[in-house]
Design a protein around this motif. Structure first.
Motif, mmCIF file in Angstrom:
data_model
loop_
_atom_site.group_PDB
_atom_site.id
_atom_site.type_symbol
_atom_site.label_atom_id
_atom_site.label_comp_id
_atom_site.label_asym_id
_atom_site.label_seq_id
_atom_site.Cartn_x
_atom_site.Cartn_y
_atom_site.Cartn_z
ATOM 1 N N TYR A 1 0.824 -1.210 0.000
ATOM 2 C CA TYR A 1 0.000 0.000 0.000
ATOM 3 C C TYR A 1 0.862 1.265 0.000
ATOM 4 O O TYR A 1 0.519 2.260 -0.642
ATOM 5 N N TYR A 2 1.966 1.203 0.716
ATOM 6 C CA TYR A 2 2.906 2.326 0.731
ATOM 7 C C TYR A 2 3.427 2.597 -0.682
ATOM 8 O O TYR A 2 3.380 3.729 -1.171
ATOM 9 N N LEU A 3 3.913 1.541 -1.352
ATOM 10 C CA LEU A 3 4.432 1.700 -2.707
ATOM 11 C C LEU A 3 3.355 2.186 -3.664
ATOM 12 O O LEU A 3 3.602 3.075 -4.486
ATOM 13 N N HIS A 4 2.176 1.637 -3.555
ATOM 14 C CA HIS A 4 1.075 2.049 -4.427
ATOM 15 C C HIS A 4 0.780 3.534 -4.232
ATOM 16 O O HIS A 4 0.595 4.273 -5.204
ATOM 17 N N ASP A 5 0.747 3.978 -2.999
ATOM 18 C CA ASP A 5 0.444 5.383 -2.713
ATOM 19 C C ASP A 5 1.549 6.305 -3.219
ATOM 20 O O ASP A 5 1.261 7.350 -3.820
ATOM 21 N N VAL A 6 2.806 5.935 -3.003
ATOM 22 C CA VAL A 6 3.924 6.759 -3.476
ATOM 23 C C VAL A 6 3.900 6.855 -4.999
ATOM 24 O O VAL A 6 4.068 7.942 -5.574
ATOM 25 N N ILE A 7 3.667 5.726 -5.656
ATOM 26 C CA ILE A 7 3.602 5.714 -7.115
ATOM 27 C C ILE A 7 2.447 6.590 -7.603
ATOM 28 O O ILE A 7 2.604 7.390 -8.530
ATOM 29 N N TYR A 8 1.295 6.487 -6.953
ATOM 30 C CA TYR A 8 0.142 7.301 -7.326
ATOM 31 C C TYR A 8 0.476 8.792 -7.189
ATOM 32 O O TYR A 8 0.184 9.595 -8.081
ATOM 33 N N GLU A 9 1.088 9.173 -6.088
ATOM 34 C CA GLU A 9 1.430 10.583 -5.868
ATOM 35 C C GLU A 9 2.432 11.081 -6.899
ATOM 36 O O GLU A 9 2.317 12.213 -7.391
ATOM 37 N N LEU A 10 3.422 10.250 -7.257
ATOM 38 C CA LEU A 10 4.377 10.635 -8.288
ATOM 39 C C LEU A 10 3.683 10.817 -9.640
ATOM 40 O O LEU A 10 3.957 11.775 -10.372
ATOM 41 N N GLN A 11 2.791 9.896 -9.977
ATOM 42 C CA GLN A 11 2.064 9.988 -11.240
ATOM 43 C C GLN A 11 1.206 11.251 -11.289
ATOM 44 O O GLN A 11 1.160 11.942 -12.309
ATOM 45 N N GLU A 12 0.527 11.548 -10.196
ATOM 46 C CA GLU A 12 -0.316 12.744 -10.161
ATOM 47 C C GLU A 12 0.517 14.018 -10.268
ATOM 48 O O GLU A 12 0.132 14.961 -10.963
ATOM 49 N N SER A 13 1.649 14.056 -9.597
ATOM 50 C CA SER A 13 2.528 15.231 -9.688
ATOM 51 C C SER A 13 3.059 15.394 -11.107
ATOM 52 O O SER A 13 3.143 16.512 -11.628
ATOM 53 N N TYR A 14 3.423 14.279 -11.729
ATOM 54 C CA TYR A 14 3.901 14.304 -13.121
ATOM 55 C C TYR A 14 2.817 14.857 -14.040
ATOM 56 O O TYR A 14 3.073 15.763 -14.838
ATOM 57 N N LYS A 15 1.601 14.356 -13.899
ATOM 58 C CA LYS A 15 0.485 14.834 -14.736
ATOM 59 C C LYS A 15 0.216 16.317 -14.494
ATOM 60 O O LYS A 15 -0.051 17.072 -15.433
ATOM 61 N N ASN B 1 10.892 21.257 -17.994
ATOM 62 C CA ASN B 1 11.259 20.038 -18.708
ATOM 63 C C ASN B 1 12.083 19.117 -17.817
ATOM 64 O O ASN B 1 11.926 17.897 -17.839
ATOM 65 N N GLY B 2 12.967 19.695 -17.027
ATOM 66 C CA GLY B 2 13.777 18.906 -16.094
ATOM 67 C C GLY B 2 12.937 18.253 -15.011
ATOM 68 O O GLY B 2 13.160 17.092 -14.651
ATOM 69 N N VAL B 3 11.961 18.993 -14.500
ATOM 70 C CA VAL B 3 11.061 18.432 -13.479
ATOM 71 C C VAL B 3 10.280 17.258 -14.053
ATOM 72 O O VAL B 3 10.208 16.182 -13.446
ATOM 73 N N LYS B 4 9.707 17.437 -15.245
ATOM 74 C CA LYS B 4 8.947 16.348 -15.877
ATOM 75 C C LYS B 4 9.838 15.148 -16.147
ATOM 76 O O LYS B 4 9.434 14.000 -15.928
ATOM 77 N N HIS B 5 11.060 15.402 -16.588
ATOM 78 C CA HIS B 5 11.994 14.303 -16.852
ATOM 79 C C HIS B 5 12.332 13.555 -15.562
ATOM 80 O O HIS B 5 12.434 12.327 -15.564
ATOM 81 N N GLY B 6 12.488 14.286 -14.484
ATOM 82 C CA GLY B 6 12.766 13.654 -13.186
ATOM 83 C C GLY B 6 11.638 12.731 -12.748
ATOM 84 O O GLY B 6 11.885 11.602 -12.293
ATOM 85 N N TYR B 7 10.408 13.190 -12.882
ATOM 86 C CA TYR B 7 9.262 12.333 -12.545
ATOM 87 C C TYR B 7 9.230 11.101 -13.443
ATOM 88 O O TYR B 7 9.010 9.986 -12.987
ATOM 89 N N TYR B 8 9.441 11.324 -14.735
ATOM 90 C CA TYR B 8 9.421 10.203 -15.676
ATOM 91 C C TYR B 8 10.489 9.167 -15.304
ATOM 92 O O TYR B 8 10.219 7.958 -15.286
ATOM 93 N N CYS B 9 11.699 9.625 -15.004
ATOM 94 C CA CYS B 9 12.794 8.707 -14.649
ATOM 95 C C CYS B 9 12.479 7.928 -13.379
ATOM 96 O O CYS B 9 12.752 6.724 -13.289
ATOM 97 N N ALA B 10 11.917 8.596 -12.384
ATOM 98 C CA ALA B 10 11.568 7.915 -11.127
ATOM 99 C C ALA B 10 10.509 6.849 -11.371
ATOM 100 O O ALA B 10 10.634 5.708 -10.892
ATOM 101 N N LEU B 11 9.477 7.182 -12.117
ATOM 102 C CA LEU B 11 8.414 6.210 -12.404
ATOM 103 C C LEU B 11 8.924 5.066 -13.270
ATOM 104 O O LEU B 11 8.569 3.903 -13.051
ATOM 105 N N ASP B 12 9.789 5.364 -14.223
ATOM 106 C CA ASP B 12 10.365 4.332 -15.071
ATOM 107 C C ASP B 12 11.221 3.367 -14.249
ATOM 108 O O ASP B 12 11.161 2.144 -14.442
#
Length: 78
Positions: A16-30, A47-58
């Motif tokens: 649940y922790y991982l799911h929530d962290v991933i959800y929050e990262l995805q929402e921030s990216y969007k 562009n750097g901020v978006k790339h950072g979110y993308y790299c973390a989620l990837d």
């Protein structure tokens, strides 16, 4: 119980922790994608901020695949 054994409740907590962290990262990216639409492609910081979110989620998705974790349960399905 040795120190490597974890209970089902602890496993669920990690999931649940991982799911929530991933959800929050995805929402921030969007949110950053939406907020930067009016700025054009020239804003290097955004562009750097978006790339950072993308790299973390990837990375999270890649590691989940390596460990054979169900992507859907973690919120990482495409």
């Amino acid at each position: 119980m040795n120190e490597l054994e974890i209970t089902k409740r602890e496993r669920d907590s990690y999931k649940y922790y991982l799911h929530d962290v991933i959800y929050e990262l995805q929402e921030s990216y969007k949110r950053h994608i939406e907020e930067s639409k009016g700025l054009g492609n020239g804003d290097a910081f955004e562009n750097g901020v978006k790339h950072g979110y993308y790299c973390a989620l990837d990375l999270l998705q890649s590691q989940a695949e390596v460990f054979s974790l169900p992507l859907k349960e973690l919120g990482l399905e495409d």
